[in-house]
Enzyme design. Structure first.
Site, PDB file in Angstrom:
ATOM      1  N   GLY B 131       0.818  -1.209   0.000  1.00 10.59           N
ATOM      2  CA  GLY B 131       0.000   0.000   0.000  1.00 10.59           C
ATOM      3  C   GLY B 131       0.850   1.255   0.000  1.00 10.59           C
ATOM      4  N   SER B 133       1.016   3.643  -3.296  1.00  9.35           N
ATOM      5  CA  SER B 133       0.420   4.668  -4.151  1.00  9.35           C
ATOM      6  C   SER B 133      -0.946   5.130  -3.655  1.00  9.35           C
ATOM      7  CB  SER B 133       0.261   4.133  -5.579  1.00  9.35           C
ATOM      8  OG  SER B 133       1.489   3.656  -6.053  1.00  9.35           O
ATOM      9  N   GLU B 248      12.640  -5.190  -4.413  1.00  8.84           N
ATOM     10  CA  GLU B 248      11.632  -5.293  -5.454  1.00  8.84           C
ATOM     11  C   GLU B 248      12.209  -5.093  -6.853  1.00  8.84           C
ATOM     12  OE1 GLU B 248       8.162  -2.818  -4.712  1.00  8.84           O
ATOM     13  OE2 GLU B 248       7.699  -2.819  -6.839  1.00  8.84           O
TER      14      GLU B 248
END
Ligand code: FAD
Lengths: 227, 379
Positions: B131, B133, B248
Site C-alpha cells: 500500500g 500509491s 523489489e
C-alpha cells in the site's frame, strides 16, 4: 599492482609505440609461471585491456597478449574500458560546464541521458566480467566459451551506438574537436564494433546456436553455463 | 568505475541439485493448461500451487526455521526464483509476501508480528499487498496523505490507496501512512501492517486494459488497528520503504517475465531458423544473458548486506526496456495473426498489451533514471 604497471607502460607506449609493452613482457601475461610467464587469468587480461582501450587504442595490444581465437573476447575488454572512459569524461564535463547559470548535470534531461549511458556501460562491464569468468572456468577454450563470446561481443557492439551518441551529445561542440580527448575513445569504439564480428555476425551465430537448444533448452543451457 | 564492482554469484550448497530437484517437482506439479499464464507469471494467482510450493519448501526459503522458513541463503532462493520464472510457474499469489513483506517483517517487525505472520507466508498460504500509491501520490510518493492517528485503543486510519496489486486476495497490506498529523513530505511516515478483514476497509477492483482484475482501490474509513500494527520505528517509514524497494527492483523477474515469449519464438523458428529470426533470437539472447549477470551480481551484493540501490535500478531499467522491446521486435518480423491461436500469437498479443505497465510498476522509468542519476552524484 598489475594495473599500475600497465598504466605506466601504456603511458610510455602511447608516445613511442609497442616497444615498452614488448619490453615489459605483456605477452607473458597468460603464460604459466613454471614456463617463465606471469601466470595470469582472463580477469587480468580484462583489467589490462580495459586500460589499453583508453591509453593506447591504436596499438595491437590485444593481438600481442592473446591468440587469434580469443581476439573477439579481448575486444570486449578494450570496449568496456573505452566506454568507462567516455562515461567518466561525460560526468566530469556536465559537472563543470555551466549553462543557464547551472552545471549541465543539474538539468533533468541531461541526468536522464547519463543514467541511460550508465546502464549501458555497466552492462558491458558485466558482460566482460562474466565472459572472463567463463573463459577462466573452461581453461580459455574458445569453443567452450562460444556462447559467452558471442553474447558479450554482441552486447558490447550494441552499446557502442548509445554510449558514443550520448557522450557526444552532452559534450556539445568541444567534444567534436580534435584537441579534446573524447574522440580518442569514441572513434576506437566505432572501429571495434566492426572488428572481430559486427552485430549481425554474432547475432546469427548466437541465434543459430540457440535455435539448436530449443525454447526450453535455451534456459537450461544458460543456467548450466554459470551459477 | 567507482561503485560498480561486480559481486560474484556464489550460492552455498549444490546448486545443480537444487535446480534438478525443483525441475522434477515442477514437472509433477505445475499446471499446464494456459500458455498465456506462463508469461508475466508473477501476476498469475493460483493458491493451490502456492500452497504446494510452500509445502515443498520453496516459499519463505530465507526465513529462519523458527518461523517456518527454510533457513536458506538468499542466493539459493534466487536460483529457485529464476527456475520458477523461467518455467512460467504461477507464483502470483504468494509473490509479494515471499519477496518483500516476509523479509521486511523479519528485519523490522516485532517478535509478535514475526510469529503471527511469517509461518503463514512460508507455507504459501498468507498473501500480502503493498500500500504505497495514492491518487495524489504516484511518482511523488512523499505526498502520501492516508493518516493513522494514535489513540488509546490503537491506530485509526483514514484515507485511500490505489493500484494495489492483489489487495482482493491478500490477507495483509503493508501500508505507508502518515502517523504525525501535519507532517510534510518524507518525515512523519510509518509502515503499518493491516489485516484486510478489519472493519471499515473497502476494496474495489480496477480492471486493467487487458481486462484483468489485478489491481484495486482500497479505502480506509475510520479503520482501527492495534498499536502492535506498527512495523519498525514510528516516523522511519520512508527509510524502511526504500529498503523494501531494493528487494523489489533487481530480481530475475525483471528480465524473465517475458521468457515464455522468447522460448515460444525459438520453438517456432525451429533448429534451423531463417536469418532474420536467428538475428533477433541472437540479440535477445545476448541481452538476456547480460541482464542475468547484472541481476545475479546485484543479488550477491544484497546478500552481502550492502545496499545495491543504483545497481538494482540499472537492472530494472535495462530489464524493462528488454521486455518492452521484445514483443515489439517479434511482431515486426514474425508473421503471426493478431488473434491467432498458436502459442506464439497468444503470448505476443498478451505481452504487447501487458508490457506498457513494466516501466510503471515498481517505479517509473523516469523515476528509476533519477535514482541512477543521484547515484552518479548528479542530484
Ligand atoms: C500494473 C501495476 C501494478 C501496480 N501495483 C502497485 C501496488 O501493488 N502498490 C502500489 O502502491 N502501487 C502500485 N502501482 C502504482 C505505481 O507504483 C505507480 O503507477 C507509479 O509509482 C507511478 O505513479 P502514477 O501512476 O501516479 O504516475 P505519475 O506519477 O502521475 O507519472 C506519470 C508520468 O510522469 C512521469 N513523471 C512524474 N513525475 C516526474 C518528474 N518529477 N520528472 C519526470 N517525469 C515525471 C512519470 O515517470 C510517468 O511517466 C502499480 C502500477 C501498475 C501499472
Amino acid at each position: 599492482m598489475l594495473c599500475d604497471t600497465a598504466r605506466a607502460v601504456f603511458a610510455e607506449a602511447s608516445a613511442t609505440g609497442m616497444t615498452p609493452i614488448e619490453e615489459a613482457g605483456f605477452d607473458l601475461l597468460l603464460v604459466s609461471e613454471d614456463q617463465g610467464g606471469f601466470g595470469g587469468d582472463w580477469g587480468d587480461v580484462d583489467a589490462v585491456l580495459q586500460i589499453a582501450g583508453v591509453a593506447v587504442p591504436e596499438l595491437p595490444v590485444a593481438e600481442f597478449i592473446v591468440n587469434e581465437a580469443l581476439l573477439a573476447a579481448a575486444t570486449v575488454s578494450l570496449m568496456a574500458g573505452a566506454m568507462a572512459q567516455a562515461f567518466a569524461l561525460s560526468i566530469d564535463h556536465v559537472n563543470t560546464r555551466q549553462q543557464f547559470g547551472r552545471p549541465l548535470g543539474k538539468f533533468q534531461a541531461v541526468q536522464q541521458s547519463l543514467a541511460v549511458m550508465a546502464c549501458e556501460v555497466r552492462a558491458v562491464d558485466a558482460a566482460a566480467a562474466a565472459l572472463a569468468a567463463r573463459l577462466d572456468a573452461v581453461g580459455r577454450d574458445p569453443l567452450a566459451a562460444d556462447f559467452e563470446i558471442a553474447a558479450a561481443k554482441l552486447r558490447a557492439n550494441r552499446a557502442v551506438g548509445v554510449v558514443t551518441a550520448i557522450a557526444h551529445q552532452v559534450h556539445g561542440a568541444i567534444g567534436f574537436t580534435g584537441e579534446y580527448d573524447l574522440h580518442r575513445v569514441t572513434i576506437p569504439l566505432m572501429r571495434w564494433r566492426s572488428a572481430q564480428g559486427n552485430d549481425a555476425h554474432w547475432a546469427q551465430i548466437l541465434g543459430r546456436q540457440v535455435g539448436g537448444f530449443g525454447g526450453r533448452g535455451l534456459w537450461e543451457a544458460m543456467a548450466a553455463r554459470g551459477a | 568505475m567507482q561503485g560498480f564492482a561486480l559481486y560474484p554469484f556464489d550460492p552455498p550448497g549444490d546448486v545443480a541439485a537444487l535446480r534438478t530437484d525443483l525441475r522434477g517437482w515442477l514437472a509433477m506439479n505445475q499446471p499446464q493448461d494456459d500458455v498465456v499464464a506462463r508469461a508475466n507469471c508473477w501476476a498469475s494467482f493460483d493458491p493451490d500451487f502456492s500452497r504446494a510450493l510452500g509445502a515443498a519448501g520453496y516459499v519463505g526459503m530465507t526465513l529462519p526455521a523458527q518461523y517456518g522458513g527454510g533457513d536458506h541463503h538468499p542466493l539459493e532462493r534466487y536460483v529457485v526464483i529464476e527456475e520458477l520464472l523461467a518455467a512460467g510457474a504461477p507464483v502470483g499469489a504468494h509473490w509479494i509476501a515471499d519477496r518483500q513483506t516476509g523479509p521486511l517483517i523479519l528485519r523490522y517487525g516485532s517478535e509478535e508480528q514475526r510469529e503471527r505472520y511469517l509461518p503463514g507466508i512460508a507455507k504459501g498460504e498468507l498473501y500480502a499487498c503493498i500500500g504505497l500509491s495514492e491518487p495524489g501520490a504516484g511518482s511523488d510518493l512523499a505526498a502520501v496523505r492516508t493518516i493513522a492517528r494514535e489513540t488509546t485503543e490503537g491506530w485509526r486510519i483514514n484515507g485511500q490507496k490505489i493500484w494495489t496489486t492483489g489487495a482482493h486476495f491478500s490477507h495483509i497490506m503493508l501500508a505507508l501512512v502518515r502517523t504525525e498529523e501535519g507532517s510534510e513530505r518524507n518525515a512523519g511516515l510509518s509502515q503499518l501492517l493491516i489485516d484486510l478483514d478489519t472493519p471499515g476497509i473497502t476494496i474495489r477492483p480496477i480492471i486493467d486494459m487487458a481486462g484483468h482484475h489485478d489491481f484495486n482501490e482500497v479505502f480506509f474509513d475510520d479503520v482501527l488497528v492495534p498499536h502492535g500494527a506498527l512495523v519498525g520505528t514510528r516516523g522511519q517509514g520512508w527509510k524502511q520503504v526504500t529498503a523494501e524497494l531494493g528487494l523489489e527492483r533487481s530480481g530475475p523477474e525483471r528480465y524473465l517475465s517475458s521468457h515464455a515469449l522468447l522460448a515460444a519464438l525459438v520453438d517456432a523458428a525451429g533448429p534451423d531458423p531463417d536469418p532474420a529470426v536467428a538475428g533477433l533470437i541472437g540479440e535477445l539472447t545476448a541481452e538476456m544473458w547480460t541482464l542475468r549477470q547484472l541481476s545475479m551480481s546485484t543479488a550477491a551484493k544484497l546478500a552481502a548486506g550492502e545496499d545495491p540501490m543504483v545497481e538494482a535500478s540499472v537492472v530494472k531499467e535495462l530489464g524493462n526496456a528488454f521486455e518492452q522491446d521484445m514483443p515489439r521486435r517479434v511482431q515486426a518480423i514474425v508473421d503471426c495473426a493478431w488473434d491467432g491461436d498458436t502459442d506464439l500469437a497468444k503470448l505476443l498479443r498478451a505481452l504487447l498489451i501487458a508490457s506498457p505497465s513494466f516501466s510503471l510498476r515498481g517505479g517509473t522509468r523516469e523515476v528509476i533514471r533519477g535514482i541512477i542519476a543521484r547515484g552518479l552524484g548528479l542530484r
